[in-house]
Write an enzyme that holds these catalytic residues in place. Sequence first.
Site, PDB file in Angstrom:
ATOM      1  N   ARG A  36      29.982  17.931 -10.719  1.00  0.00           N
ATOM      2  CA  ARG A  36      31.282  17.391 -10.324  1.00  0.00           C
ATOM      3  C   ARG A  36      31.409  17.523  -8.814  1.00  0.00           C
ATOM      4  NH1 ARG A  36      30.989  15.408 -14.625  1.00  0.00           N
ATOM      5  NH2 ARG A  36      32.140  15.994 -16.494  1.00  0.00           N
ATOM      6  N   GLU A  37      31.780  16.448  -8.162  1.00  0.00           N
ATOM      7  CA  GLU A  37      32.073  16.471  -6.728  1.00  0.00           C
ATOM      8  C   GLU A  37      33.582  16.400  -6.590  1.00  0.00           C
ATOM      9  OE1 GLU A  37      29.784  13.148  -5.380  1.00  0.00           O
ATOM     10  OE2 GLU A  37      27.919  14.291  -5.397  1.00  0.00           O
ATOM     11  N   ARG A  63      46.329   2.563   8.759  1.00  0.00           N
ATOM     12  CA  ARG A  63      45.605   3.529   7.931  1.00  0.00           C
ATOM     13  C   ARG A  63      44.116   3.276   8.091  1.00  0.00           C
ATOM     14  NH1 ARG A  63      48.208   8.051   6.981  1.00  0.00           N
ATOM     15  NH2 ARG A  63      50.104   7.797   5.757  1.00  0.00           N
ATOM     16  N   ALA A  75      55.933  10.247   4.779  1.00  0.00           N
ATOM     17  CA  ALA A  75      55.118  11.215   4.050  1.00  0.00           C
ATOM     18  C   ALA A  75      54.342  12.089   5.021  1.00  0.00           C
ATOM     19  CB  ALA A  75      54.143  10.477   3.130  1.00  0.00           C
ATOM     20  N   GLU A  95      59.498  11.485  10.934  1.00  0.00           N
ATOM     21  CA  GLU A  95      59.101  10.085  10.863  1.00  0.00           C
ATOM     22  C   GLU A  95      60.259   9.090  10.900  1.00  0.00           C
ATOM     23  OE1 GLU A  95      56.266   9.304   7.768  1.00  0.00           O
ATOM     24  OE2 GLU A  95      54.821  10.702   8.639  1.00  0.00           O
ATOM     25  N   SER A 112      44.160  10.484  -7.175  1.00  0.00           N
ATOM     26  CA  SER A 112      42.768  10.162  -7.551  1.00  0.00           C
ATOM     27  C   SER A 112      42.182  11.297  -8.373  1.00  0.00           C
ATOM     28  CB  SER A 112      41.915   9.928  -6.297  1.00  0.00           C
ATOM     29  OG  SER A 112      42.408   8.857  -5.549  1.00  0.00           O
ATOM     30  N   GLU A 118      44.206  16.526  -4.775  1.00  0.00           N
ATOM     31  CA  GLU A 118      45.464  16.355  -4.054  1.00  0.00           C
ATOM     32  C   GLU A 118      46.620  16.120  -5.027  1.00  0.00           C
ATOM     33  OE1 GLU A 118      47.466  13.639  -0.531  1.00  0.00           O
ATOM     34  OE2 GLU A 118      45.696  12.878  -1.559  1.00  0.00           O
ATOM     35  N   GLU A 137      51.765  14.101  17.924  1.00  0.00           N
ATOM     36  CA  GLU A 137      51.105  13.527  19.092  1.00  0.00           C
ATOM     37  C   GLU A 137      50.164  12.370  18.736  1.00  0.00           C
ATOM     38  OE1 GLU A 137      47.768  15.422  21.736  1.00  0.00           O
ATOM     39  OE2 GLU A 137      49.716  16.275  22.296  1.00  0.00           O
TER      40      GLU A 137
END
Length: 181
Positions: A36-37, A63, A75, A95, A112, A118, A137
């Site tokens: 598993r990665e 992005r 976010a 933001e 994912s 995450e 910055e």
Amino acid sequence: MKLFEKTLTSETKFEGRIIKVLRDTVELENGKTSAREVVCHNGGVCVAALTEQNEVLLVRQFRYPYKEVLLELPAGKLEKGEDPFEAVKREQMEETGTTGENYISLGNLYPSPGYCGEIIHIWACRVAQKGEMHLDEDEFLEVERIPLDKAVEMVLNNEIPDSKTQVGILKTAALVKAGKL
């Protein structure tokens, strides 16, 4: 069926500023082994902040992985051990230059799950005060106010490909329709 995999070994293949990549060997429930990665990430937060006119604040930014400009909910990344609710209020101020009230948790998103750990914590709120943006910055973005109904239409027409934004907009619209926000 147990639907469980036991980690036998774990090796760090890369450790950067934002992610760490592991290559694990696991034992499957049938006794065989597999690799598993896994991408380890501290997680993130986002917020669907609504104005009095039911406009949602979105940010437009480049992005790099996609080499395109995306329209997204405000976010940001969580620092290790950071409280997600405090982080979402910080990111909203940075933001959009706004603070919120009546925050409602919209739950967590696993963007994912096949290879990344995450977790994105999503909230909705009403805009309470407007002020100045405080961008990092290396952060460049534009804030847009889009009527919530139009934002829902944009999600359904595949004009907003970002998963956290799709989920946040659709759940927020459902709360507004139900009179809960």
